[in-house]
Motif scaffolding. Structure first.
Motif, PDB file in Angstrom:
ATOM      1  N   PRO A 118      -3.635  -2.497  10.323  1.00 51.33           N
ATOM      2  CA  PRO A 118      -4.142  -2.357   8.955  1.00 51.33           C
ATOM      3  C   PRO A 118      -5.638  -2.613   8.893  1.00 51.33           C
ATOM      4  O   PRO A 118      -6.178  -3.473   9.589  1.00 51.33           O
ATOM      5  N   ARG A 119      -6.299  -1.847   8.040  1.00 54.35           N
ATOM      6  CA  ARG A 119      -7.716  -2.076   7.783  1.00 54.35           C
ATOM      7  C   ARG A 119      -7.860  -2.926   6.531  1.00 54.35           C
ATOM      8  O   ARG A 119      -7.186  -2.681   5.535  1.00 54.35           O
ATOM      9  N   LEU A 120      -8.746  -3.905   6.591  1.00 55.87           N
ATOM     10  CA  LEU A 120      -9.049  -4.738   5.439  1.00 55.87           C
ATOM     11  C   LEU A 120     -10.397  -4.329   4.876  1.00 55.87           C
ATOM     12  O   LEU A 120     -11.385  -4.213   5.605  1.00 55.87           O
ATOM     13  N   LEU A 121     -10.436  -4.126   3.556  1.00 56.63           N
ATOM     14  CA  LEU A 121     -11.682  -3.754   2.903  1.00 56.63           C
ATOM     15  C   LEU A 121     -12.477  -5.005   2.539  1.00 56.63           C
ATOM     16  O   LEU A 121     -11.918  -6.105   2.433  1.00 56.63           O
ATOM     17  N   PRO A 122     -13.782  -4.857   2.329  1.00 57.01           N
ATOM     18  CA  PRO A 122     -14.634  -6.036   2.102  1.00 57.01           C
ATOM     19  C   PRO A 122     -14.243  -6.816   0.858  1.00 57.01           C
ATOM     20  O   PRO A 122     -13.922  -6.240  -0.185  1.00 57.01           O
ATOM     21  N   GLY A 123     -14.292  -8.149   0.992  1.00 57.67           N
ATOM     22  CA  GLY A 123     -14.127  -9.040  -0.136  1.00 57.67           C
ATOM     23  C   GLY A 123     -15.479  -9.505  -0.641  1.00 57.67           C
ATOM     24  O   GLY A 123     -16.544  -9.094  -0.139  1.00 57.67           O
ATOM     25  N   ARG A 250      -5.533   2.781   6.283  1.00 63.58           N
ATOM     26  CA  ARG A 250      -6.961   2.645   5.972  1.00 63.58           C
ATOM     27  C   ARG A 250      -7.180   2.148   4.545  1.00 63.58           C
ATOM     28  O   ARG A 250      -8.324   1.886   4.150  1.00 63.58           O
ATOM     29  N   GLY A 251      -6.124   2.040   3.765  1.00 65.58           N
ATOM     30  CA  GLY A 251      -6.255   1.548   2.400  1.00 65.58           C
ATOM     31  C   GLY A 251      -6.695   2.606   1.419  1.00 65.58           C
ATOM     32  O   GLY A 251      -7.159   2.281   0.319  1.00 65.58           O
ATOM     33  N   GLU A 252      -6.523   3.887   1.766  1.00 63.51           N
ATOM     34  CA  GLU A 252      -6.963   4.978   0.909  1.00 63.51           C
ATOM     35  C   GLU A 252      -5.890   5.409  -0.086  1.00 63.51           C
ATOM     36  O   GLU A 252      -6.195   6.091  -1.066  1.00 63.51           O
ATOM     37  N   ILE A 253      -4.636   5.041   0.177  1.00 68.95           N
ATOM     38  CA  ILE A 253      -3.534   5.417  -0.705  1.00 68.95           C
ATOM     39  C   ILE A 253      -3.139   4.194  -1.526  1.00 68.95           C
ATOM     40  O   ILE A 253      -2.834   3.136  -0.958  1.00 68.95           O
ATOM     41  N   PRO A 254      -3.137   4.292  -2.848  1.00 67.49           N
ATOM     42  CA  PRO A 254      -2.786   3.124  -3.668  1.00 67.49           C
ATOM     43  C   PRO A 254      -1.321   2.759  -3.506  1.00 67.49           C
ATOM     44  O   PRO A 254      -0.497   3.594  -3.113  1.00 67.49           O
ATOM     45  N   PRO A 255      -0.970   1.517  -3.801  1.00 64.51           N
ATOM     46  CA  PRO A 255       0.433   1.088  -3.708  1.00 64.51           C
ATOM     47  C   PRO A 255       1.319   1.876  -4.659  1.00 64.51           C
ATOM     48  O   PRO A 255       0.836   2.491  -5.620  1.00 64.51           O
ATOM     49  N   PRO A 256       2.621   1.877  -4.421  1.00 64.47           N
ATOM     50  CA  PRO A 256       3.542   2.594  -5.307  1.00 64.47           C
ATOM     51  C   PRO A 256       3.413   2.106  -6.751  1.00 64.47           C
ATOM     52  O   PRO A 256       3.283   0.914  -7.013  1.00 64.47           O
ATOM     53  N   GLY A 257       3.441   3.049  -7.675  1.00 70.90           N
ATOM     54  CA  GLY A 257       3.359   2.702  -9.085  1.00 70.90           C
ATOM     55  C   GLY A 257       1.958   2.623  -9.641  1.00 70.90           C
ATOM     56  O   GLY A 257       1.779   2.432 -10.841  1.00 70.90           O
ATOM     57  N   TYR A 258       0.935   2.787  -8.791  1.00 70.55           N
ATOM     58  CA  TYR A 258      -0.440   2.753  -9.276  1.00 70.55           C
ATOM     59  C   TYR A 258      -0.822   4.107  -9.864  1.00 70.55           C
ATOM     60  O   TYR A 258      -0.343   5.151  -9.414  1.00 70.55           O
ATOM     61  N   ARG A 259      -1.705   4.075 -10.855  1.00 73.41           N
ATOM     62  CA  ARG A 259      -2.188   5.296 -11.468  1.00 73.41           C
ATOM     63  C   ARG A 259      -3.640   5.110 -11.873  1.00 73.41           C
ATOM     64  O   ARG A 259      -4.137   3.988 -11.982  1.00 73.41           O
ATOM     65  N   GLU A 260      -4.324   6.220 -12.093  1.00 73.28           N
ATOM     66  CA  GLU A 260      -5.720   6.154 -12.514  1.00 73.28           C
ATOM     67  C   GLU A 260      -5.816   5.688 -13.954  1.00 73.28           C
ATOM     68  O   GLU A 260      -4.985   6.022 -14.794  1.00 73.28           O
ATOM     69  N   SER A 261      -6.868   4.924 -14.222  1.00 74.16           N
ATOM     70  CA  SER A 261      -7.154   4.532 -15.589  1.00 74.16           C
ATOM     71  C   SER A 261      -7.563   5.753 -16.401  1.00 74.16           C
ATOM     72  O   SER A 261      -8.182   6.686 -15.883  1.00 74.16           O
TER      73      SER A 261
END
Length: 285
Positions: A118-123, A250-261
């Motif tokens: 897994p890739r971790l994105l910056p905090g 890579r963290g490019e796909i949002p988790p299940p159930g996520y949608r755009e604002s």
């Protein structure tokens, strides 16, 4: 003489820095979630995986200790120092009978088929390289911080936009987005760039992390980001690099159930600098 194998690899984890593309060079925490009963309450505890050098961890099928790991396994990757944003990944394991059956048949399950990268994105505390172009901000929903949001920066005309940067929000709704490309603008080397900032979150939106978390049995009940289901890596043909470096990992796909604002915002950033935006970005499902 017959030798008895006491353990086999169930899962190897290599934690990758999403910015550098290399295994992280700082300590992080990797654990697996296990159900427990405490005071007649069903809880989930996080048991650390065995470290195998910086950024590398392993879980064994061990004949000497306890039952096999639960299926599927929930892996938690965290950084208490906030250099990286945590993730939770649900991983189907190769079971011990499957591994033994492959060996009995004269083959084996490749180690790479039992590897999670897994890739971790910056905090918020990530050490940014000099000259980084980016954006710091916070996501709110109904006036409160929205935990674990996803954020994308896009450029270009409507219908032909390019994603030029992604960020994962933490439990406080804070995010650090690095612009990794300027798309077609790279050739012109602009001084400033206009971005459309798009927030993705759960629908319906989850409550903000905070006071409620403090009531969870002194931290024995793990709380954290939503679980992301990862398909099991096949053993045949032997896994290639692309099998271990997918858009999901890579963290490019949002988790299940996520949608755009339904509400976005346009922000101008200066190339080579990180802009801190004091006004929260709204999430409205």
């Amino acid at each position: 003489m017959t030798s008895l194998v006491l353990h086999r690899l169930a899962l190897g984890v290599e934690v990758v820095d999403a910015v550098t593309g290399r295994v992280v060079d700082v300590p992080v925490q990797v654990a697996r979630e296990v159900p427990r009963v405490l005071r007649r309450r069903q809880l989930v505890v996080a048991l650390p995986l065995e470290a195998s050098g910086t950024g590398r961890y392993r879980l064994r099928h061990d004949l000497r200790h306890g039952p096999p790991p639960p299926q599927p396994l929930v892996v938690r990757v965290d950084d208490p120092r906030r250099r990286f944003v945590p993730r939770r990944l649900t991983v189907p394991l190769w079971t011990l009978p499957e591994i033994e059956a492959a060996e009995t048949a004269g083959g084996h399950v490749p180690v790479r088929a039992r590897l999670l990268r897994p890739r971790l994105l910056p905090g918020s505390a990530y050490a940014l390289p000099h000259g980084t172009t980016g954006l710091r901000g916070q996501v709110h929903h109904i006036g409160r911080p929205l935990p674990w949001a996803r954020v994308e920066a896009r450029i270009g005309p409507d219908g032909d936009e390019q994603v030029v940067g992604r960020a994962h929000g933490d439990e406080r709704g804070e995010f650090l987005l690095i612009v990794t490309t300027l798309g077609d603008l790279d050739r012109s080397l602009p001084d400033v760039v206009d971005l459309r900032v798009v927030v993705l979150g759960p629908s319906p939106a989850a409550p903000a992390a905070g006071a409620d978390d403090q009531e969870e049995d002194n931290g024995e009940q793990p709380t954290g980001p939503p679980a992301e289901p990862v398909p099991r890596t096949p053993d045949r043909p032997p896994p290639a690099d692309t099998d271990l470096d997918t858009p999901l990992l890579r963290g490019e796909i949002p988790p299940p159930g996520y949608r755009e604002s339904s509400v976005d915002r346009r922000i101008t950033v200066t190339v080579g600098r990180v802009r801190r935006e004091p006004t929260p970005f709204p999430f409205s499902p």
